[in-house]
Scaffold this motif. Structure first.
Motif, PDB file in Angstrom:
ATOM      1  N   LYS A  65       0.832  -1.200   0.000  1.00 17.31           N
ATOM      2  CA  LYS A  65       0.000   0.000   0.000  1.00 17.31           C
ATOM      3  C   LYS A  65       0.867   1.251   0.000  1.00 17.31           C
ATOM      4  CE  LYS A  65      -4.127  -1.878   2.233  1.00 17.31           C
ATOM      5  NZ  LYS A  65      -4.960  -1.895   3.453  1.00 17.31           N
ATOM      6  N   GLY A  66       0.515   2.191  -0.858  1.00 21.20           N
ATOM      7  CA  GLY A  66       1.268   3.430  -0.970  1.00 21.20           C
ATOM      8  C   GLY A  66       2.435   3.354  -1.926  1.00 21.20           C
ATOM      9  N   ARG A  67       2.803   2.152  -2.364  1.00 23.05           N
ATOM     10  CA  ARG A  67       3.922   1.986  -3.289  1.00 23.05           C
ATOM     11  C   ARG A  67       3.490   1.421  -4.642  1.00 23.05           C
ATOM     12  NH1 ARG A  67       7.748  -1.573  -2.295  1.00 23.05           N
ATOM     13  NH2 ARG A  67       6.448  -2.926  -0.978  1.00 23.05           N
ATOM     14  N   PHE A  68       2.525   0.517  -4.634  1.00 21.50           N
ATOM     15  CA  PHE A  68       2.060  -0.124  -5.863  1.00 21.50           C
ATOM     16  C   PHE A  68       0.688   0.412  -6.241  1.00 21.50           C
ATOM     17  CE2 PHE A  68       4.439  -4.455  -5.388  1.00 21.50           C
ATOM     18  CZ  PHE A  68       5.632  -3.780  -5.218  1.00 21.50           C
ATOM     19  N   THR A  69       0.418   0.468  -7.535  1.00 23.62           N
ATOM     20  CA  THR A  69      -0.879   0.877  -8.041  1.00 23.62           C
ATOM     21  C   THR A  69      -1.320  -0.088  -9.125  1.00 23.62           C
ATOM     22  OG1 THR A  69      -0.405   3.214  -7.616  1.00 23.62           O
ATOM     23  CG2 THR A  69      -2.237   2.714  -9.086  1.00 23.62           C
ATOM     24  N   ILE A  70      -2.516  -0.646  -8.963  1.00 18.77           N
ATOM     25  CA  ILE A  70      -3.076  -1.520  -9.982  1.00 18.77           C
ATOM     26  C   ILE A  70      -4.085  -0.733 -10.806  1.00 18.77           C
ATOM     27  CG2 ILE A  70      -4.915  -2.423  -8.489  1.00 18.77           C
ATOM     28  CD1 ILE A  70      -4.503  -5.155  -9.906  1.00 18.77           C
ATOM     29  N   SER A  71      -4.109  -0.983 -12.098  1.00 21.93           N
ATOM     30  CA  SER A  71      -5.061  -0.340 -12.987  1.00 21.93           C
ATOM     31  C   SER A  71      -5.358  -1.280 -14.139  1.00 21.93           C
ATOM     32  CB  SER A  71      -4.524   1.000 -13.497  1.00 21.93           C
ATOM     33  OG  SER A  71      -3.324   0.822 -14.233  1.00 21.93           O
ATOM     34  N   ARG A  72      -6.358  -0.933 -14.931  1.00 21.72           N
ATOM     35  CA  ARG A  72      -6.695  -1.792 -16.056  1.00 21.72           C
ATOM     36  C   ARG A  72      -7.172  -0.985 -17.243  1.00 21.72           C
ATOM     37  NH1 ARG A  72     -11.194  -5.851 -14.284  1.00 21.72           N
ATOM     38  NH2 ARG A  72     -10.870  -6.529 -16.454  1.00 21.72           N
ATOM     39  N   ASP A  73      -7.010  -1.571 -18.404  1.00 20.57           N
ATOM     40  CA  ASP A  73      -7.558  -1.051 -19.646  1.00 20.57           C
ATOM     41  C   ASP A  73      -8.506  -2.123 -20.143  1.00 20.57           C
ATOM     42  OD1 ASP A  73      -8.160  -0.291 -22.249  1.00 20.57           O
ATOM     43  OD2 ASP A  73      -6.174   0.535 -22.617  1.00 20.57           O
ATOM     44  N   THR A  74      -9.774  -1.943 -19.839  1.00 17.81           N
ATOM     45  CA  THR A  74     -10.761  -2.968 -20.151  1.00 17.81           C
ATOM     46  C   THR A  74     -10.854  -3.234 -21.647  1.00 17.81           C
ATOM     47  OG1 THR A  74     -12.033  -2.377 -18.176  1.00 17.81           O
ATOM     48  CG2 THR A  74     -13.163  -3.636 -19.880  1.00 17.81           C
ATOM     49  N   PHE A  80      -2.412  -3.625 -15.254  1.00 16.65           N
ATOM     50  CA  PHE A  80      -1.072  -3.132 -14.992  1.00 16.65           C
ATOM     51  C   PHE A  80      -0.793  -3.127 -13.495  1.00 16.65           C
ATOM     52  CE2 PHE A  80      -2.850  -0.967 -18.674  1.00 16.65           C
ATOM     53  CZ  PHE A  80      -1.905  -1.234 -19.649  1.00 16.65           C
ATOM     54  N   LEU A  81       0.460  -3.224 -13.150  1.00 18.21           N
ATOM     55  CA  LEU A  81       0.892  -3.023 -11.779  1.00 18.21           C
ATOM     56  C   LEU A  81       2.086  -2.084 -11.800  1.00 18.21           C
ATOM     57  CD1 LEU A  81       0.360  -3.861  -8.806  1.00 18.21           C
ATOM     58  CD2 LEU A  81       2.204  -5.537  -9.092  1.00 18.21           C
ATOM     59  N   GLN A  82       1.858  -0.844 -11.379  1.00 14.26           N
ATOM     60  CA  GLN A  82       2.934   0.128 -11.255  1.00 14.26           C
ATOM     61  C   GLN A  82       3.569  -0.042  -9.888  1.00 14.26           C
ATOM     62  OE1 GLN A  82       4.152   2.476 -13.528  1.00 14.26           O
ATOM     63  NE2 GLN A  82       5.761   2.672 -11.971  1.00 14.26           N
ATOM     64  N   MET A  83       4.840  -0.385  -9.862  1.00 12.60           N
ATOM     65  CA  MET A  83       5.556  -0.660  -8.629  1.00 12.60           C
ATOM     66  C   MET A  83       6.616   0.411  -8.432  1.00 12.60           C
ATOM     67  SD  MET A  83       5.939  -4.815  -8.826  1.00 12.60           S
ATOM     68  CE  MET A  83       7.054  -4.745 -10.225  1.00 12.60           C
ATOM     69  N   ASN A  84       6.455   1.215  -7.395  1.00  9.00           N
ATOM     70  CA  ASN A  84       7.399   2.267  -7.060  1.00  9.00           C
ATOM     71  C   ASN A  84       8.087   1.956  -5.744  1.00  9.00           C
ATOM     72  OD1 ASN A  84       6.551   3.755  -9.340  1.00  9.00           O
ATOM     73  ND2 ASN A  84       4.950   4.794  -8.151  1.00  9.00           N
TER      74      ASN A  84
END
Length: 122
Positions: A65-74, A80-84
């Motif tokens: 939490k606070g570092r990774f962001t999940i998103s999608r293009d339906t 996607f998983l953006q990992m910071n």
């Protein structure tokens, strides 16, 4: 049959970022949630992040939490998983997951990809 193919893994240093992608083929998953799991050496597979069918509902493991962001293009059947701010303890094989039905939980899935390796050095 649903096919999930991950990409974007690699070797990075602590503090770096990576973006994982997973594209699904087939049509049976179109209205379902998608997620990322990971498995580190000597450990069981664990939930990382999930996103609902619309992309508006998400769930994250406490460790990311606070570092990774999940998103999608339906439209592209892609998640996607953006990992910071990556840490050595994020080192694992990351697996994409998908489901076709609705469930209140974003941690239950029916289809799995082959995985992509993420290695974070100190």
């Amino acid at each position: 049959q649903v096919q999930l193919v991950e990409s974007g893994g690699g070797l990075v240093q602590a503090g770096d970022s990576l973006r994982l992608s997973c594209t699904a083929s087939g049509r049976t998953f179109s209205s379902g949630a998608m997620a990322w799991f990971r498995q580190a050496p000597g450990k069981e597979r664990e939930f990382v992040a999930g996103v609902g069918w619309s992309g508006s509902t998400t769930d994250y493991a406490d460790s990311v939490k606070g570092r990774f962001t999940i998103s999608r293009d339906t439209a592209k059947n892609t998640v996607f998983l953006q990992m910071n701010s990556l840490k050595p303890e994020d080192t694992a094989v990351y697996y994409c997951a998908a489901r076709t039905g609705w469930n209140i939980s974003l941690r239950r899935y029916d289809y799995w990809g082959q995985g992509t390796q993420v290695t974070v050095s100190s």
